[in-house]
Scaffold this active site. Structure first.
Site, short mmCIF file in Angstrom:
data_model
loop_
_atom_site.label_atom_id
_atom_site.label_comp_id
_atom_site.label_asym_id
_atom_site.label_seq_id
_atom_site.Cartn_x
_atom_site.Cartn_y
_atom_site.Cartn_z
N CYS A 62 4.78 -49.93 33.26
CA CYS A 62 4.26 -51.31 33.29
C CYS A 62 5.06 -52.12 32.27
CB CYS A 62 2.76 -51.35 33.02
SG CYS A 62 2.29 -50.86 31.36
N ARG A 63 4.46 -53.17 31.75
CA ARG A 63 5.15 -54.02 30.78
C ARG A 63 5.31 -53.31 29.43
NH1 ARG A 63 3.45 -57.71 26.75
NH2 ARG A 63 5.00 -59.31 26.35
#
Length: 105
Positions: A62-63
């Protein structure tokens, strides 16, 4: 939960290791920048679990690593996955270490 660093992931890619990369960010985030994983947003991970391999390593990304850690826990707890790796630092770590031109937010 097992974790993998961006350096280890890059090595896997360079070696041609067989693995699946799942990006659990939202589609607009994925379109902004990605490292060529399959986009299955966190909200759909349980619903689309059949798309996630059980027979090869799977890196969840993810981020920053928080949502992908959540995805790993959901899959491990609900479906018994034991082949999942959370990408430490997510795409922010990838951009910082390997691609300073990558658009991050």
């Amino acid at each position: 939960m097992k974790e993998i660093s961006v350096s280890e992931l890059k090595q896997w890619k360079e070696e041609g290791k067989k693995f699946q990369l799942i990006d659990v960010r939202e589609p607009f985030e994925y379109e902004m920048s990605n490292i060529e994983g399959e986009n299955i947003p966190l909200a759909g991970v349980v619903i689309e679990a059949e798309k996630i391999a059980k027979d090869i390593p799977v890196v969840m990304q993810c981020r920053s690593g928080a949502r992908s850690a959540n995805a790993c826990m959901q899959l491990e707890n609900n479906f018994g996955y034991n082949n999942l790796y959370n990408l430490k630092g997510g795409i922010l770590a990838w951009a910082a270490e390997f691609d300073s031109d990558m658009q991050v937010y």
